[in-house]
Enzyme design. Structure first.
Site, PDB file in Angstrom:
ATOM      1  N   ARG A 231       0.815  -1.224   0.000  1.00  0.00           N
ATOM      2  CA  ARG A 231       0.000   0.000   0.000  1.00  0.00           C
ATOM      3  C   ARG A 231       0.851   1.278   0.000  1.00  0.00           C
ATOM      4  O   ARG A 231       0.333   2.357   0.245  1.00  0.00           O
ATOM      5  CB  ARG A 231      -0.958  -0.003   1.199  1.00  0.00           C
ATOM      6  CG  ARG A 231      -2.060  -1.041   1.091  1.00  0.00           C
ATOM      7  CD  ARG A 231      -3.280  -0.674   1.899  1.00  0.00           C
ATOM      8  NE  ARG A 231      -4.309  -1.697   1.794  1.00  0.00           N
ATOM      9  CZ  ARG A 231      -5.210  -1.750   0.822  1.00  0.00           C
ATOM     10  NH1 ARG A 231      -5.218  -0.835  -0.113  1.00  0.00           N
ATOM     11  NH2 ARG A 231      -6.108  -2.730   0.798  1.00  0.00           N
TER      12      ARG A 231
ATOM     13  N   ASP B   6      -6.764   5.088  -5.751  1.00  0.00           N
ATOM     14  CA  ASP B   6      -5.560   5.797  -5.311  1.00  0.00           C
ATOM     15  C   ASP B   6      -4.346   5.395  -6.143  1.00  0.00           C
ATOM     16  O   ASP B   6      -3.520   6.242  -6.496  1.00  0.00           O
ATOM     17  CB  ASP B   6      -5.264   5.495  -3.836  1.00  0.00           C
ATOM     18  CG  ASP B   6      -6.122   6.350  -2.918  1.00  0.00           C
ATOM     19  OD1 ASP B   6      -6.769   7.290  -3.426  1.00  0.00           O
ATOM     20  OD2 ASP B   6      -6.149   6.081  -1.708  1.00  0.00           O
TER      21      ASP B   6
ATOM     22  N   LYS C 131      -8.372  -2.512 -10.759  1.00  0.00           N
ATOM     23  CA  LYS C 131      -8.445  -3.647  -9.847  1.00  0.00           C
ATOM     24  C   LYS C 131      -9.056  -3.216  -8.524  1.00  0.00           C
ATOM     25  O   LYS C 131      -8.665  -2.174  -7.991  1.00  0.00           O
ATOM     26  CB  LYS C 131      -7.021  -4.159  -9.599  1.00  0.00           C
ATOM     27  CG  LYS C 131      -6.875  -5.173  -8.532  1.00  0.00           C
ATOM     28  CD  LYS C 131      -6.170  -4.807  -7.219  1.00  0.00           C
ATOM     29  CE  LYS C 131      -6.210  -3.469  -6.636  1.00  0.00           C
ATOM     30  NZ  LYS C 131      -5.889  -3.358  -5.220  1.00  0.00           N
TER      31      LYS C 131
HETATM   32  P1  FBP Z   1      -8.161  -2.064  -2.677  1.00  0.00           P
HETATM   33  O1  FBP Z   1      -9.074  -0.897  -2.900  1.00  0.00           O
HETATM   34  O2  FBP Z   1      -6.750  -1.682  -2.494  1.00  0.00           O
HETATM   35  O3  FBP Z   1      -8.334  -3.096  -3.754  1.00  0.00           O
HETATM   36  O4  FBP Z   1      -8.546  -2.781  -1.318  1.00  0.00           O
HETATM   37  C1  FBP Z   1      -9.786  -3.303  -1.083  1.00  0.00           C
HETATM   38  C2  FBP Z   1      -9.983  -3.810   0.327  1.00  0.00           C
HETATM   39  O5  FBP Z   1     -10.163  -5.203   0.281  1.00  0.00           O
HETATM   40  C3  FBP Z   1     -11.147  -3.107   1.028  1.00  0.00           C
HETATM   41  O6  FBP Z   1     -12.379  -3.692   0.700  1.00  0.00           O
HETATM   42  C4  FBP Z   1     -10.773  -3.238   2.476  1.00  0.00           C
HETATM   43  O7  FBP Z   1     -11.359  -2.219   3.265  1.00  0.00           O
HETATM   44  C5  FBP Z   1      -9.283  -3.106   2.454  1.00  0.00           C
HETATM   45  O8  FBP Z   1      -8.869  -3.560   1.174  1.00  0.00           O
HETATM   46  C6  FBP Z   1      -8.577  -3.879   3.537  1.00  0.00           C
HETATM   47  O9  FBP Z   1      -7.224  -3.627   3.435  1.00  0.00           O
HETATM   48  P2  FBP Z   1      -6.042  -4.393   4.146  1.00  0.00           P
HETATM   49  O10 FBP Z   1      -5.624  -5.493   3.222  1.00  0.00           O
HETATM   50  O11 FBP Z   1      -4.977  -3.358   4.232  1.00  0.00           O
HETATM   51  O12 FBP Z   1      -6.540  -4.916   5.446  1.00  0.00           O
END
Ligand code: FBP
Length: 521
Positions: free
Chosen positions: A139, A168, A194
């Site tokens: 991230r 983002d 994605k």
């Molecule tokens: P992206 O938007 O990066 O694809 O992430 C989606 C997601 O699965 C969300 O639905 C959720 O809130 C978040 O990632 C959880 O993130 P992490 O993997 O950092 O716990």
């Protein structure tokens, strides 16, 4: 013995007609590209005139070997490995000496130049498999000028970088494309949509890959719980569903399983109103002899509740609970201790409350219990809570996601060949069969607007929320009163890979109901 993942390695993804003979097509600027807001054009002086592109017949522009980088960014979404496979195969078709290089662990791999050249053997091992593990994800964002310079240096020998990410990450892609142009670099930056959340949509992007597999995984589990509830008739199941802010996953799962209640954040009901609604449901169901039920709760719900929004806003600004204004203090006092402690302790590096870490399902259960006592409810109400999230992000992709993600990869290779920068791969007419899908390269800058983040106006791609006036939402909301009392549950069962195409190749309901996203506001 052959296992299912092994068997899936042999699946050959279906791709649009327009991408079947790469040497006979080229990217052509689309004169109807959307406009860019003036304040955004100022931030992208080199990129804002970049049009969108369509794919037309014509001789290939270039047949030299290509060197293309690729990076995953953000949470996993099923189909990711097929984007790599599509890119790899198409680059090989363009020129057998082309290379695909993965930056490892997200943008941090790009900043620190940690990468690996991908081989056919490695790609063959992940075809139609879930996860992002071949190169990993992360991230990290490109935040500073130093990050941009490091990315520039890492990319100096590359023809293109493909960024596979959500809102983002693709905003970051656009900023990098702008920076590279300003430095005279010829490296193209190409996005791929994605996210399981389904909130990255535009005129051209009907859906991101990963949404279908995630929803079908959750729907299988929800259906199983509905059947259990119907059999044992003793619990109210509160199921929180991942999806960050938007409630798209909740609507899709509601349409697939028809639970008794699905709360939709975008309806912007207050916490008090939602608690009343659930208590009403329990009392009405008791009156018809039912002391069980299934309730879906979207992950982002808290963000939309006016009183919780005000409270988390104050806490994010550093106001201590004892110093809250009377209205926010009253909300705080209502909350169970566990939730108060989550609000105090779950903060991001900027001090913002991490609403996704709050146990919304537990909060609702505690408040509903209190409400039932206050209403002198005479029945029995027993609760079970669940959270479905990670279970759906890395599963074997559905045929829809396998085909879609692979096609996006092929399209990315074509964009790299024609050096189209500042665009995101998109496919229109997704509810048709893959041969009829229409690939386009959509300009990223028109998708960007200014949004306040940590007190500063930042250029970002806006998340698309559930349109509560749209056909998709209405097809759910017109049935919900009936689903509340009658148990019209559906039990979709597991994702299917073999057999009737109506089972194996179904597309998500969100596309059947809104094939091209048209906000009705
Ligand atoms: P992206 O938007 O990066 O694809 O992430 C989606 C997601 O699965 C969300 O639905 C959720 O809130 C978040 O990632 C959880 O993130 P992490 O993997 O950092 O716990």
């Amino acid at each position: 013995m052959t296992t299912l993942p092994e068997k899936r390695l042999a699946y050959v993804p279906k791709i649009p007609q327009a991408l079947q003979h790469l040497l006979h097509v080229r990217c052509e600027a689309d004169p109807s590209s959307p406009n860019v807001r003036p304040e955004i054009a100022d931030l992208f002086p080199h990129l804002h005139t970049t049009p969108s592109y369509r794919i037309v017949s014509g001789a290939a522009a270039k047949k030299a070997p290509l060197k293309v980088g690729v990076v995953f960014s953000g949470g996993p979404a099923s189909g990711g490995h097929n984007v790599l496979a599509g890119l790899f195969d198409a680059l090989g078709q363009i020129h057998p000496a082309s290379q695909l290089v993965g930056f490892v662990g997200g943008f941090s791999g790009l900043i620190n130049n940690r990468c690996k050249a991908l081989s056919l053997e490695q790609i063959d091992a992940v075809r139609n498999q879930g996860g992002f593990d071949l190169i990993g994800t992360g991230r990290t964002k490109l935040e500073s000028m130093e990050d941009m310079q490091k990315a520039h240096a890492a990319l100096h020998s590359f023809d293109a970088l493909v960024v596979i990410g959500g809102d983002d990450s693709n905003t970051n892609g656009a900023l990098l494309a702008e920076y590279l142009l300003s430095q005279g670099s010829k490296t193209a930056i190409i996005g791929v949509p994605k996210t399981i959340d389904g909130d990255l949509r535009s005129r051209d992007i009907e859906l991101s890959f990963g949404f279908d597999s995630a929803c079908k995984t959750y729907a299988e589990l929800i259906g199983n719980i509905c059947r259990d509830a119907l059999s044992t008739r003793k619990y109210y199941h509160f199921i929180k569903l991942m999806g960050r802010s938007a409630s798209h996953i909740a609507v899709e799962c509601a349409l697939l399983t028809q639970p008794n209640l699905t709360i939709i954040g975008e309806e912007r009901k207050s916490l008090a109103q939602i608690v009343q609604d659930i208590a009403d449901l329990i009392i009405r169901r008791k009156a018809v002899g039912k002391e069980f039920g299934v309730i879906l709760v979207p992950e982002g719900l808290i963000e939309f509740m006016p009183e919780m929004g005000a409270l988390t806003g104050e806490l994010s600004r550093g106001v201590l609970p004892e110093k809250l204004c009377p209205k926010d203090r009253a909300t705080w006092d209502l909350l169970p201790e566990k939730i108060q402690s989550q609000l105090r302790n779950s903060k991001d590096p900027h001090g913002n409350v991490r609403v996704s870490q709050i146990s919304t399902e537990e909060l609702l259960i505690q408040l509903v219990k209190k409400e039932l006592v206050a209403r002198n409810f005479q029945g029995s109400a027993n609760f079970q809570e669940h959270f479905f999230g990670y279970e759906g992000r890395s599963c074997l992709p559905t045929n829809f996601d396998a085909n879609y993600a692979y096609s996006l990869g092929v399209l990315g290779a074509l964009a790299a060949r024609d050096r189209v920068t500042g665009v995101i791969c998109a496919i229109r007419s997704l509810k048709e069969t893959p041969d009829q899908w229409i690939p386009v390269l959509s300009s990223l800058v028109p998708m960007i607007h200014l949004e306040e983040r940590n007190g500063l106006k930042k250029p970002v791609i806006a998340k698309v929320l559930v349109d509560v006036k749209g056909a998709y939402f209405l097809s759910f909301s017109t049935h919900r009163n009936q689903w509340a009392l009658e148990d019209n549950y559906r039990f979709p069962g597991p994702i299917q890979f073999f057999g009737d195409t109506a089972l194996t190749d179904s597309c998500p309901r969100i596309l059947e109901l809104t094939s091209v996203y048209t906000p009705s506001t």
